[in-house]
Design a protein around this motif. Structure first.
Motif, mmCIF file in Angstrom:
data_model
loop_
_atom_site.group_PDB
_atom_site.id
_atom_site.type_symbol
_atom_site.label_atom_id
_atom_site.label_comp_id
_atom_site.label_asym_id
_atom_site.label_seq_id
_atom_site.Cartn_x
_atom_site.Cartn_y
_atom_site.Cartn_z
ATOM 1 N N GLN A 299 58.503 -86.999 10.415
ATOM 2 C CA GLN A 299 59.008 -85.828 11.167
ATOM 3 C C GLN A 299 58.299 -84.323 10.122
ATOM 4 N N GLU A 300 58.234 -84.533 8.906
ATOM 5 C CA GLU A 300 57.482 -83.675 8.231
ATOM 6 C C GLU A 300 55.958 -83.446 8.731
ATOM 7 N N LEU A 301 55.254 -84.570 8.588
ATOM 8 C CA LEU A 301 53.916 -84.453 9.195
ATOM 9 C C LEU A 301 53.891 -83.960 10.706
ATOM 10 N N GLU A 302 54.716 -84.267 11.588
ATOM 11 C CA GLU A 302 54.690 -83.570 12.795
ATOM 12 C C GLU A 302 54.848 -82.108 12.803
ATOM 13 N N ASP A 303 55.892 -81.755 12.015
ATOM 14 C CA ASP A 303 56.002 -80.431 11.913
ATOM 15 C C ASP A 303 55.009 -79.658 11.427
ATOM 16 N N GLN A 304 54.181 -80.156 10.283
ATOM 17 C CA GLN A 304 53.221 -79.337 9.654
ATOM 18 C C GLN A 304 51.862 -79.337 10.427
ATOM 19 N N ILE A 305 51.891 -80.549 11.435
ATOM 20 C CA ILE A 305 50.677 -80.693 12.535
ATOM 21 C C ILE A 305 50.911 -79.737 13.505
ATOM 22 N N GLY A 306 52.120 -79.525 13.913
ATOM 23 C CA GLY A 306 52.258 -78.595 14.874
ATOM 24 C C GLY A 306 52.114 -77.232 14.716
ATOM 25 N N ILE A 307 52.509 -76.711 13.200
ATOM 26 C CA ILE A 307 52.110 -75.525 12.847
ATOM 27 C C ILE A 307 50.759 -75.134 12.907
ATOM 28 N N ILE A 308 49.846 -76.414 12.404
ATOM 29 C CA ILE A 308 48.581 -76.322 12.138
ATOM 30 C C ILE A 308 48.004 -75.951 13.655
ATOM 31 N N GLN A 309 48.137 -76.810 14.721
ATOM 32 C CA GLN A 309 47.617 -76.687 16.007
ATOM 33 C C GLN A 309 48.037 -75.366 16.588
ATOM 34 N N ALA A 310 49.265 -74.954 16.270
ATOM 35 C CA ALA A 310 49.706 -73.625 16.968
ATOM 36 C C ALA A 310 48.703 -72.461 16.242
ATOM 37 N N LEU A 311 48.522 -72.574 14.974
ATOM 38 C CA LEU A 311 47.807 -71.634 14.251
ATOM 39 C C LEU A 311 46.471 -71.799 14.808
ATOM 40 N N SER A 312 45.846 -72.728 14.873
ATOM 41 C CA SER A 312 44.401 -73.054 15.458
ATOM 42 C C SER A 312 44.222 -72.436 16.988
ATOM 43 N N ARG A 313 45.524 -72.400 17.835
ATOM 44 C CA ARG A 313 45.220 -71.805 19.084
ATOM 45 C C ARG A 313 45.335 -70.598 19.067
ATOM 46 N N LYS A 314 46.029 -69.914 18.069
ATOM 47 C CA LYS A 314 46.190 -68.658 17.824
ATOM 48 C C LYS A 314 45.123 -68.002 17.490
ATOM 49 N N HIS A 315 44.144 -68.415 16.660
ATOM 50 C CA HIS A 315 42.998 -67.864 16.108
ATOM 51 C C HIS A 315 41.713 -68.321 16.804
ATOM 52 N N HIS A 316 42.022 -69.414 17.786
ATOM 53 C CA HIS A 316 41.159 -69.809 18.393
ATOM 54 C C HIS A 316 40.002 -70.759 17.710
ATOM 55 N N VAL A 317 40.577 -71.129 16.964
ATOM 56 C CA VAL A 317 39.441 -72.318 16.203
ATOM 57 C C VAL A 317 39.848 -73.570 15.874
ATOM 58 N N ASP A 318 39.199 -74.553 15.470
ATOM 59 C CA ASP A 318 39.384 -75.856 15.119
ATOM 60 C C ASP A 318 40.352 -75.910 13.999
ATOM 61 N N PRO A 319 41.287 -76.919 13.875
ATOM 62 C CA PRO A 319 42.204 -76.846 12.578
ATOM 63 C C PRO A 319 41.479 -76.829 11.190
ATOM 64 N N GLU A 320 40.213 -77.429 11.187
ATOM 65 C CA GLU A 320 39.336 -77.537 9.917
ATOM 66 C C GLU A 320 38.912 -76.327 9.512
ATOM 67 N N GLU A 321 38.922 -75.240 10.711
ATOM 68 C CA GLU A 321 38.237 -74.010 10.286
ATOM 69 C C GLU A 321 39.452 -72.876 9.671
ATOM 70 N N LEU A 322 40.624 -73.504 9.613
ATOM 71 C CA LEU A 322 41.716 -72.446 9.274
ATOM 72 C C LEU A 322 41.577 -71.911 7.655
#
Length: 559
Positions: A299-322
């Protein structure tokens, strides 16, 4: 001083080589003879704009050459040395104009720009045109005359430099202050976005590792089930496992190899396979025993990956570029912080610039007031001599109350005149008639000429509108000026021509094809005849010649 003027194929001049002397030289001739083209040639050689119309018809190009003696022009000599032109006591200027309108300029044989040519020529020649009296109506021209007389060049340059520095810093400061609200909002946004990203523990951020771990935990039940099945098939099924079957084959082939050696090699391969199966079994067993289903970690991993993907969409970049986005936001925040520091710095600079400016402006005002009194008295005396005995000239200098610096100081400078007794001083443009304005203009020019460093002065019919005894006085003033400065004057007045040290006569010659202007230096006898022509017009009598001779002898007696 200007020693020689050489013109080739310019307008109506086919070829002209004119030597000039010290003192006062006058140019005379009939209207339309070509006096103006000589001044045009001088202007072109000194940097005026040129076009193809100046080239004599059917000629490839026009050419003007000037030769200067620099012994009386130290400023020009210093300029030549500073700009790496060959500088001795002579300077050669050459200007060519082609039929297509293109032109070239040379100083001492080296190509140069018109801008550089103008800078040099401003230290060699000063030209007062036919309408110089009209330019005196302009307030900035009046200021220039006063500053020139007061020798305010250095102080004016310092004042204007302080103004330019203030203006540059003031514009930048206003721009930053105007956008400060937007910058503050931008700073809040950047800080919020950076805080979001910093929740990801960017120091240890490894998205591929997180994704791998999440994939394994999300599929761990299937992994354990399939893994255990394969472990059973390899070794833990007592009845039928890969390990058991290979062992049976090895036993059988070992016996057969005693009967046929060809079975030894396949047997060796099976033994190696059994070893590999054993190692695979050990690793698989170790992995399966170490695994544990952890719903909380999943659950912790799913929450963290959800945040990462949301931020990636917000900044229009791949997760690795955050992490790169976070670094960029940090830099933007630093820049905004510097912008705030820059505002404080600019406020200090603007205040210092203002202090410097007003100090220079005050010093400039004091020098202008002192010089203005002297010049007013000098010009008043001069206009008395030029036929305005009751005239009074005054220079009004008033410091303006200003809150911000401005170019050329903070003084309002105005030339005032009273042409008749009892009348108050009023601005020059509102009082003087055409003839009076010409005389006042001439008085100003002659009065200020003694204090200039320019070795050659040219006056183009600035004596228009006067005559009689006043014209003789003008001639005397120009002759006196010629004792310290080379003066070249285009005139229609015999009283002025009679005062010259050198008399140049401009005339036209024509053939069936072309009209040409020429110039010759007049002898004493020729000067008498030309002066008589200027006095008497078409019919020259003995009385006119006698009068002309008397005028010339009187003028020459003035040395």
């Amino acid at each position: 001083m200007l020693q020689n003027l050489n013109i080739i194929d310019l307008a109506i001049v086919k070829s002209l080589d004119l030597n000039l002397e010290k003192g006062l030289s006058v140019l005379t001739g009939e209207t339309g003879a070509g006096k103006s083209i000589l001044l045009t040639a001088l202007g072109l050689a000194l940097g005026d704009r040129a076009d193809a119309s100046y080239v004599r018809p059917d000629c490839e190009r026009a050419e003007i050459n000037l030769s200067f003696d620099l012994s009386d022009a130290p400023a020009a000599q210093a300029w030549l040395e500073e700009n790496e032109f060959d500088a001795d006591e002579q300077c050669l200027i050459r200007r060519t104009i082609r039929q297509d309108g293109r032109s070239k300029a040379y100083i001492n044989g080296r190509p140069t720009t018109l801008q550089a040519l103008k800078l040099l020529s401003s230290q060699l020649v000063e030209i007062h045109g036919q309408h110089a009296h009209l330019t005196l109506l302009d307030s900035d021209e009046q200021r220039k005359f006063l500053d020139g007389y007061a020798k305010n060049t250095d102080l004016l340059e310092k004042s204007n430099q302080a103004y330019l520095q203030w203006r540059s810093n003031h514009i930048e400061l206003e721009g930053l202050i105007k956008s400060s609200t937007d910058l503050s909002n931008q700073e809040d946004l950047y800080r919020y976005q950076l805080n979001e990203l910093e929740q990801l523990d960017l120091t240890h951020y490894d998205y591929p590792a997180l994704s791998t771990e999440h994939t394994k935990l999300a599929n761990l039940e299937q992994i354990l089930k399939v893994g255990q099945t394969q472990l059973d098939l390899l070794s833990e099924n007592e009845h039928q496992s890969a390990n058991q079957m290979v062992s049976q084959s090895i036993s059988a082939l070992t016996d057969l190899s005693l009967l046929a050696s060809e079975f030894e090699e396949p047997n060796k391969l099976l033994i190696e396979a059994q070893i590999q199966i054993h190692e695979a079994t050990q690793q698989l067993r170790h992995f399966l025993e170490a695994q544990e289903i952890d719903p909380l970690r999943l659950q912790e991993l799913e929450d963290q990956i959800g945040i990462i993907q949301a931020l990636s969409r917000k900044h229009h970049v791949d997760p690795e570029e955050l992490p790169d986005i976070a670094e960029k936001l940090s830099q933007e925040l630093a820049n905004l912080s510097h912008s705030s520091e820059r505002i404080d710095e600019l406020k200090h600079l603007v205040e210092q610039n203002q202090q410097d400016y007003f100090a220079f402006a005050q010093a400039l005002h004091q020098q202008r007031v002192k010089a203005g009194k002297d010049l007013s008295n000098l010009i008043s005396t001069m206009i008395h001599e030029l036929g305005m005995p009751q005239g009074k000239f005054s220079i009004s200098i008033s410091a303006q109350e200003i809150s911000q610096p401005r170019i050329n100081g903070n003084d309002k400078i105005e030339f005032l005149v009273s042409a008749n007794p009892g009348l108050p001083l009023r601005p020059l443009a509102k009082v003087a008639s055409g003839g009076e304005l010409s005389r006042i203009s001439l008085a100003i020019q002659v009065s200020t000429s003694h204090d200039k460093d320019v070795p050659t002065m040219i006056f183009d019919e600035v004596d228009s509108g006067i005559g009689g005894g006043i014209a003789e006085i003008v001639g005397q003033k120009l002759r006196t000026l010629g004792k310290s400065t080379q003066v070249l004057c285009v005139t229609h007045l015999p009283q002025v021509a009679a005062q010259a040290h050198q008399h140049l006569f401009v005339f036209k010659t024509s053939d069936a094809v072309m009209t040409t202007s020429q110039v010759k230096t007049l002898s004493t006898e020729q000067r008498i005849e030309e002066t008589a022509r200027m006095l008497g017009g078409v019919n020259i009598t003995d009385s006119t010649l006698t009068h002309a001779k008397e005028m010339l002898m009187t003028g020459m007696a003035g040395n």
